[in-house]
Design a protein around this motif. Structure first.
Motif, short mmCIF file in Angstrom:
data_model
loop_
_atom_site.label_atom_id
_atom_site.label_comp_id
_atom_site.label_asym_id
_atom_site.label_seq_id
_atom_site.Cartn_x
_atom_site.Cartn_y
_atom_site.Cartn_z
N ASP A 26 -2.43 38.30 31.69
CA ASP A 26 -1.16 37.87 32.26
C ASP A 26 -0.83 36.49 31.70
N PRO A 27 0.42 36.04 31.82
CA PRO A 27 0.83 34.76 31.22
C PRO A 27 -0.02 33.57 31.64
N VAL A 28 -0.46 33.55 32.90
CA VAL A 28 -1.27 32.42 33.37
C VAL A 28 -2.63 32.41 32.68
N ASP A 29 -3.30 33.56 32.62
CA ASP A 29 -4.59 33.64 31.93
C ASP A 29 -4.44 33.31 30.45
N SER A 30 -3.37 33.79 29.85
CA SER A 30 -3.14 33.53 28.43
C SER A 30 -3.00 32.04 28.17
N GLU A 31 -2.26 31.35 29.01
CA GLU A 31 -2.07 29.91 28.83
C GLU A 31 -3.37 29.15 29.07
N ARG A 32 -4.14 29.58 30.06
CA ARG A 32 -5.42 28.92 30.33
C ARG A 32 -6.41 29.13 29.19
N LEU A 33 -6.39 30.32 28.59
CA LEU A 33 -7.25 30.60 27.45
C LEU A 33 -6.88 29.72 26.27
N LEU A 34 -5.58 29.60 26.00
CA LEU A 34 -5.12 28.76 24.90
C LEU A 34 -5.47 27.30 25.14
N SER A 35 -5.32 26.85 26.38
CA SER A 35 -5.65 25.47 26.71
C SER A 35 -7.14 25.20 26.51
N TYR A 36 -7.97 26.15 26.93
CA TYR A 36 -9.42 26.01 26.75
C TYR A 36 -9.77 25.93 25.27
N MET A 37 -9.18 26.78 24.46
CA MET A 37 -9.48 26.81 23.04
C MET A 37 -9.07 25.50 22.37
N ARG A 38 -7.92 24.96 22.77
CA ARG A 38 -7.47 23.69 22.18
C ARG A 38 -8.43 22.57 22.53
N HIS A 39 -8.85 22.50 23.79
CA HIS A 39 -9.76 21.43 24.21
C HIS A 39 -11.13 21.57 23.55
N ARG A 40 -11.63 22.80 23.48
CA ARG A 40 -12.94 23.01 22.86
C ARG A 40 -12.89 22.71 21.36
N HIS A 41 -11.79 23.06 20.72
CA HIS A 41 -11.66 22.80 19.29
C HIS A 41 -11.71 21.30 19.02
N GLU A 42 -11.03 20.54 19.83
CA GLU A 42 -11.01 19.09 19.65
C GLU A 42 -12.38 18.48 19.88
N SER A 92 -8.77 34.75 35.58
CA SER A 92 -8.87 35.71 36.68
C SER A 92 -10.25 36.35 36.73
N ASP A 93 -10.60 36.85 37.91
CA ASP A 93 -11.91 37.46 38.10
C ASP A 93 -12.12 38.71 37.27
N ASP A 94 -11.03 39.37 36.85
CA ASP A 94 -11.19 40.60 36.07
C ASP A 94 -11.37 40.33 34.58
N ILE A 95 -11.41 39.05 34.19
CA ILE A 95 -11.69 38.66 32.80
C ILE A 95 -13.16 38.26 32.73
N PRO A 96 -13.96 38.84 31.82
CA PRO A 96 -15.38 38.45 31.70
C PRO A 96 -15.51 37.05 31.11
N ASN A 97 -15.51 36.07 31.99
CA ASN A 97 -15.51 34.66 31.62
C ASN A 97 -16.58 34.32 30.60
N LEU A 98 -17.81 34.70 30.91
CA LEU A 98 -18.95 34.29 30.07
C LEU A 98 -18.88 34.93 28.69
N LYS A 99 -18.45 36.18 28.63
CA LYS A 99 -18.36 36.88 27.35
C LYS A 99 -17.32 36.22 26.45
N VAL A 100 -16.13 35.93 26.99
CA VAL A 100 -15.08 35.29 26.20
C VAL A 100 -15.51 33.90 25.78
N LYS A 101 -16.11 33.17 26.70
CA LYS A 101 -16.60 31.82 26.40
C LYS A 101 -17.62 31.86 25.26
N PHE A 102 -18.51 32.85 25.27
CA PHE A 102 -19.50 32.99 24.22
C PHE A 102 -18.83 33.13 22.85
#
Length: 248
Positions: A26-42, A92-102
């Motif tokens: 969903d748009p909220v998860d998508s934006e949070r994922l993009l934000s995480y990737m930007r911060h981790r990249h930096e 969201s809880d239905d996204i496998p947080n640890l797997k995506v983070k890995f």
């Protein structure tokens, strides 16, 4: 061979298509994922060399991960880290947080050392993930006691060598109690005051009371990494530290 995503849009597509297999965000998860990737990249992916260290977090195996971090972080302009020390994704809880983070971290690490001491737990799941084409060429596997370096009795002249041989036997012996008794006799032949009980106590501390082994699936994959010159056996912590020099 699939290429590593070069920007956040490509990475989002990769996560959806190759990690989540088309699961819609969903748009909220998508934006949070993009934000995480930007911060981790930096934070992670600058001019320094990054080492994404994998392995078991259970005691006492976590001790070897800490040793690997220490060795790699002593390199010039290097940053070695564990997944557990990185922030979690706020999705969201239905996204496998640890797997995506890995996968976000694994895709952009310069090297991925995996320290393997047994065939259960999270380290085995990580082992399955790093065999993907996008990760395999940067993965370096360090299985404990895959090879036996202390079989020659002439080497068993010090307490450290006797203990190292005990570890190898824990992985390979059909009758460990009998083999440890023989090893204790060999130790005494060399003037070392080591009993069978001493060796059993040492193994209990060193291996956390576990009877270590590698399944046929694991050993088959080890052959693959060996053929690529990316698999390096070790027995003692000192040997692991030396073998880490094979990580560029």
């Amino acid at each position: 061979m699939p290429k590593i995503p070069e920007n956040t849009e490509e990475l989002t597509d990769y996560i959806l298509d190759d990690v989540l297999y088309g699961l819609e965000l969903d748009p909220v998860d998508s934006e949070r994922l993009l934000s995480y990737m930007r911060h981790r990249h930096e934070h992670l992916f600058g001019p320094h060399s990054t080492y994404f260290v994998l392995g078991s977090y259970e005691p006492p195996f976590k001790y070897r991960l800490d040793e690997a971090l220490d060795v790699l972080n002593h390199r010039h302009d290097a940053y070695a880290y564990l997944l557990a020390t990185q922030p979690d994704l706020d999705v969201s809880d239905d996204i496998p947080n640890l797997k995506v983070k890995f996968f976000i971290h694994a895709l952009y690490a310069d090297s991925i050392p995996l320290i393997l001491e047994h065939d259960t737990g999270g380290a085995v799941a990580e082992f399955g993930r790093i065999e993907r084409p996008t990760l395999l060429d940067r993965t370096y596997l360090f299985p404990r006691a895959q090879e036996e370096h202390y079989e020659d009795e002439s080497l068993l002249t010090t307490e450290d060598a006797i203990r190292a041989r005990a570890v190898e036997l824990a992985y390979h012996a059909d009758d460990l109690t009998e083999e440890l008794s023989t090893l204790a006799d060999q130790a005494r032949d060399h003037g070392l005051d080591i009993s069978t009980q001493d060796l059993e106590s040492y193994l209990d501390t060193e291996l956390g009371g576990r009877t270590p082994s590698y399944s046929g699936v694991i050993t088959d994959s080890l052959v693959h990494l060996e053929s690529l010159d990316q698999c390096f056996s070790w027995t003692t912590t000192a040997e692991l530290e030396e073998q880490l020099s094979n990580v560029p």
